[in-house]
Design an enzyme around this catalytic site. Structure first.
Site, PDB file in Angstrom:
ATOM      1  N   ASP A  94       0.856  -1.176   0.000  1.00 14.33           N
ATOM      2  CA  ASP A  94       0.000   0.000   0.000  1.00 14.33           C
ATOM      3  C   ASP A  94       0.897   1.232   0.000  1.00 14.33           C
ATOM      4  O   ASP A  94       2.006   1.207   0.527  1.00 14.33           O
ATOM      5  CB  ASP A  94      -0.882  -0.038   1.258  1.00 14.33           C
ATOM      6  CG  ASP A  94      -1.989   0.993   1.249  1.00 14.33           C
ATOM      7  OD1 ASP A  94      -1.889   1.967   0.493  1.00 14.33           O
ATOM      8  OD2 ASP A  94      -2.947   0.810   2.011  1.00 14.33           O
ATOM      9  N   SER A  95       0.416   2.317  -0.576  1.00 15.92           N
ATOM     10  CA  SER A  95       1.245   3.522  -0.688  1.00 15.92           C
ATOM     11  C   SER A  95       1.418   4.259   0.626  1.00 15.92           C
ATOM     12  O   SER A  95       2.294   5.115   0.746  1.00 15.92           O
ATOM     13  CB  SER A  95       0.617   4.481  -1.702  1.00 15.92           C
ATOM     14  OG  SER A  95      -0.584   5.040  -1.183  1.00 15.92           O
ATOM     15  N   GLY A  96       0.574   3.966   1.616  1.00 15.49           N
ATOM     16  CA  GLY A  96       0.618   4.685   2.886  1.00 15.49           C
ATOM     17  C   GLY A  96      -0.369   5.825   2.977  1.00 15.49           C
ATOM     18  O   GLY A  96      -0.553   6.408   4.049  1.00 15.49           O
ATOM     19  N   GLY A  97      -1.018   6.163   1.865  1.00 20.45           N
ATOM     20  CA  GLY A  97      -1.919   7.303   1.865  1.00 20.45           C
ATOM     21  C   GLY A  97      -3.075   7.162   2.824  1.00 20.45           C
ATOM     22  O   GLY A  97      -3.412   8.106   3.557  1.00 20.45           O
ATOM     23  N   TYR A  98      -3.700   5.993   2.860  1.00 20.30           N
ATOM     24  CA  TYR A  98      -4.851   5.798   3.746  1.00 20.30           C
ATOM     25  C   TYR A  98      -4.447   5.934   5.209  1.00 20.30           C
ATOM     26  O   TYR A  98      -5.137   6.580   6.000  1.00 20.30           O
ATOM     27  CB  TYR A  98      -5.475   4.421   3.494  1.00 20.30           C
ATOM     28  CG  TYR A  98      -6.562   4.073   4.480  1.00 20.30           C
ATOM     29  CD1 TYR A  98      -7.842   4.617   4.356  1.00 20.30           C
ATOM     30  CD2 TYR A  98      -6.317   3.213   5.560  1.00 20.30           C
ATOM     31  CE1 TYR A  98      -8.840   4.305   5.269  1.00 20.30           C
ATOM     32  CE2 TYR A  98      -7.307   2.899   6.469  1.00 20.30           C
ATOM     33  CZ  TYR A  98      -8.566   3.446   6.316  1.00 20.30           C
ATOM     34  OH  TYR A  98      -9.555   3.148   7.239  1.00 20.30           O
ATOM     35  N   GLN A 195     -10.116   7.207  -7.938  1.00 15.09           N
ATOM     36  CA  GLN A 195     -10.819   7.874  -6.858  1.00 15.09           C
ATOM     37  C   GLN A 195     -12.058   8.571  -7.428  1.00 15.09           C
ATOM     38  O   GLN A 195     -12.325   8.500  -8.619  1.00 15.09           O
ATOM     39  CB  GLN A 195      -9.896   8.859  -6.143  1.00 15.09           C
ATOM     40  CG  GLN A 195      -8.800   8.220  -5.310  1.00 15.09           C
ATOM     41  CD  GLN A 195      -9.322   7.505  -4.074  1.00 15.09           C
ATOM     42  OE1 GLN A 195     -10.506   7.561  -3.746  1.00 15.09           O
ATOM     43  NE2 GLN A 195      -8.424   6.813  -3.372  1.00 15.09           N
ATOM     44  N   GLY A 222     -11.009   4.351  -2.150  1.00 19.84           N
ATOM     45  CA  GLY A 222     -11.987   5.246  -1.540  1.00 19.84           C
ATOM     46  C   GLY A 222     -13.290   4.601  -1.152  1.00 19.84           C
ATOM     47  O   GLY A 222     -14.248   5.307  -0.817  1.00 19.84           O
ATOM     48  N   ASP A 272      -7.917  -7.111  -0.403  1.00 21.75           N
ATOM     49  CA  ASP A 272      -7.148  -7.237   0.831  1.00 21.75           C
ATOM     50  C   ASP A 272      -8.006  -6.730   1.971  1.00 21.75           C
ATOM     51  O   ASP A 272      -8.886  -5.888   1.766  1.00 21.75           O
ATOM     52  CB  ASP A 272      -5.848  -6.422   0.779  1.00 21.75           C
ATOM     53  CG  ASP A 272      -6.101  -4.940   1.067  1.00 21.75           C
ATOM     54  OD1 ASP A 272      -5.909  -4.509   2.223  1.00 21.75           O
ATOM     55  OD2 ASP A 272      -6.517  -4.210   0.142  1.00 21.75           O
ATOM     56  N   CYS A 310     -15.254 -26.602   6.572  1.00 25.62           N
ATOM     57  CA  CYS A 310     -13.926 -26.011   6.362  1.00 25.62           C
ATOM     58  C   CYS A 310     -12.849 -27.085   6.323  1.00 25.62           C
ATOM     59  O   CYS A 310     -12.796 -27.958   7.204  1.00 25.62           O
ATOM     60  CB  CYS A 310     -13.624 -25.011   7.476  1.00 25.62           C
ATOM     61  SG  CYS A 310     -11.986 -24.245   7.349  1.00 25.62           S
ATOM     62  N   CYS A 312      -9.618 -26.653   6.828  1.00 24.40           N
ATOM     63  CA  CYS A 312      -8.375 -26.181   7.443  1.00 24.40           C
ATOM     64  C   CYS A 312      -7.901 -27.107   8.559  1.00 24.40           C
ATOM     65  O   CYS A 312      -8.684 -27.868   9.141  1.00 24.40           O
ATOM     66  CB  CYS A 312      -8.545 -24.759   7.970  1.00 24.40           C
ATOM     67  SG  CYS A 312      -9.348 -24.615   9.582  1.00 24.40           S
ATOM     68  N   CYS A 315      -9.941 -26.794  11.953  1.00 23.83           N
ATOM     69  CA  CYS A 315     -11.226 -27.483  12.011  1.00 23.83           C
ATOM     70  C   CYS A 315     -11.054 -28.996  12.024  1.00 23.83           C
ATOM     71  O   CYS A 315     -11.904 -29.723  12.545  1.00 23.83           O
ATOM     72  CB  CYS A 315     -12.105 -27.057  10.836  1.00 23.83           C
ATOM     73  SG  CYS A 315     -12.724 -25.359  10.990  1.00 23.83           S
ATOM     74  N   HIS A 341      -7.624 -20.340  10.890  1.00 21.53           N
ATOM     75  CA  HIS A 341      -8.915 -20.747  10.324  1.00 21.53           C
ATOM     76  C   HIS A 341      -9.482 -19.661   9.420  1.00 21.53           C
ATOM     77  O   HIS A 341      -9.962 -19.946   8.309  1.00 21.53           O
ATOM     78  CB  HIS A 341      -9.923 -21.061  11.430  1.00 21.53           C
ATOM     79  CG  HIS A 341     -11.330 -21.079  10.931  1.00 21.53           C
ATOM     80  ND1 HIS A 341     -11.883 -22.143  10.242  1.00 21.53           N
ATOM     81  CD2 HIS A 341     -12.301 -20.115  10.968  1.00 21.53           C
ATOM     82  CE1 HIS A 341     -13.126 -21.849   9.894  1.00 21.53           C
ATOM     83  NE2 HIS A 341     -13.400 -20.633  10.321  1.00 21.53           N
TER      84      HIS A 341
END
Length: 382
Positions: A94-98, A195, A222, A272, A310, A312, A315, A341
């Protein structure tokens, strides 16, 4: 055989949904893809091999957090994020903007970038498009995100338009900064971020500007910032269609399982979210019938698995009663197993979506999923 820098192949479509593969030098990314979030160079509570075992092809790291601790220059001296963390597959940063907008103190925005005070130690920093790209290069990111300006969807029309236009100017500077790092740019990729809040005209202007600059992939930014699922889906009914059909489309920060299913139906390829790991640490497990809070007393003697459907290891091995005990006792193993899980749940959901698209059966799968999955708000978990 030399692997490509970045190549996106769509193998099947079903309505607007697509399934395919992003081929990169560090490996293939099957789409639709969910990227577990490794904010501070770790998917919290999991070892890299276990994240791979769950089915993840790529993880996300964060520019803002890593620039503050341990520092991008230090990570570079230690061999880059892959060597530092033990993750060998692709990494998107991520660019860090958020985070600058949501976590930092005393931010000041200008055309140059965002000046802010660290939430860790109070030191002041400037994050500009050029510095964001430099940090991502130092980290050794495989998919670099352009630096953008995020404003709430409740902002005035004028504020939304100004932020979108500035983000497009920053996108051009981000692209130039990425290209200037020739050795890194030759082997990795950069995505632009659309955006424009919920406004179709602003989104179209943003998409046109990004296409003119040219990126390897395009993110829808956004959203998932409090506007609600109905409004988000309303935007996704048009926003992905404004982006190139032959490039990956990434919906940032999403989301809950039914958010993902609906977004895939609308043409999104990548996701993500911190939700599976954060929820695991707080005792929430995702299941095919909806999330459950393992802390609840009714699970104290429940010998069944978290989710009978599931596959996994959690489980297959441990009961709800044991996990209830671990979480209620504050044992770290409880958070680890609940997180494992949840990551498996998300990655299995993505595999099921890919299979449904390939079989031209997405509508049936999505409708069956929604009929069974009961979305619960915080405080209403059963």
């Amino acid at each position: 055989m030399t692997r490509p820098r970045f190549d996106f192949t769509i193998s099947a479509t079903d309505g607007k949904a697509r399934t395919g593969v992003i081929a990169m030098q560090r490996g293939d990314i099957r789409t639709p893809a969910f990227m577990p979030v490794g904010t501070a160079a770790t998917v919290k509570g999991m070892k890299p091999a276990d994240v791979v075992g769950a089915g993840a092809d790529i993880i996300l790291g964060n520019t803002y957090h890593l620039m503050l601790r341990p520092g991008a220059e230090r990570v570079a001296r230690l061999g880059g994020l892959h060597a530092f963390s033990g993750w060998s597959k692709p990494i998107l940063t991520d660019s860090g903007g958020y985070q600058v907008m949501s976590l930092a103190d005393l931010t000041k925005r200008s055309e140059e970038g965002v000046s802010f005070k660290s939430h860790l130690d109070g030191t002041r920093h400037l994050l500009s498009p050029e510095r964001s790209i430099e940090i991502q290069r130092l980290l050794g990111s495989n998919i670099v995100m352009a630096f953008d300006e995020l404003v709430p969807t409740t902002s005035t029309r004028e504020v939304q338009a100004a932020a979108m236009e500035r983000s497009m100017r920053w996108a051009r500077r981000s692209r130039a900064a990425f290209d200037s790092g020739e050795a890194h740019a030759e082997n990795n990729a950069i995505f632009g971020i659309q955006q424009g809040a919920l406004n179709e005209g602003f989104r179209k202007s943003s998409a046109d500007a990004l296409i003119d600059i040219g990126f390897d992939g395009y993110a829808v930014g956004g959203l998932a910032v409090g506007e609600g699922q109905e409004a988000m889906f309303g935007c996704l009914d048009f926003a992905p269609d404004q982006l190139p059909v032959d490039k990956p489309r990434y919906l940032m920060g999403v989301g809950k399982p039914d958010d993902i299913v609906g977004a895939v139906e609308r043409g999104i390829d990548m996701f993500d979210c911190v939700m599976p790991t954060r929820s695991g640490r707080t005792g929430q497990a995702f299941t095919r019938t909806g999330p459950i809070n393992i802390r609840n007393a009714k699970f104290g003697e429940d010998t069944g698995p978290l989710d009978p459907a599931c596959p996994c290891p959690v489980c297959a091995t441990w009961s709800r009663a044991y996990l209830h005990h671990l979480v209620r006792s504050g044992e770290m193993l409880g958070a680890m197993l609940m997180t494992e899980h949840n990551i498996w749940f998300y990655e299995t959901l993505m595999a099921d979506l890919r299979a449904a698209i390939a079989a031209s059966a997405l509508t049936q799968f999505a409708n069956a999923f929604r009929a069974q999955y009961v979305r619960k708000s915080e405080g209403e978990q059963t």
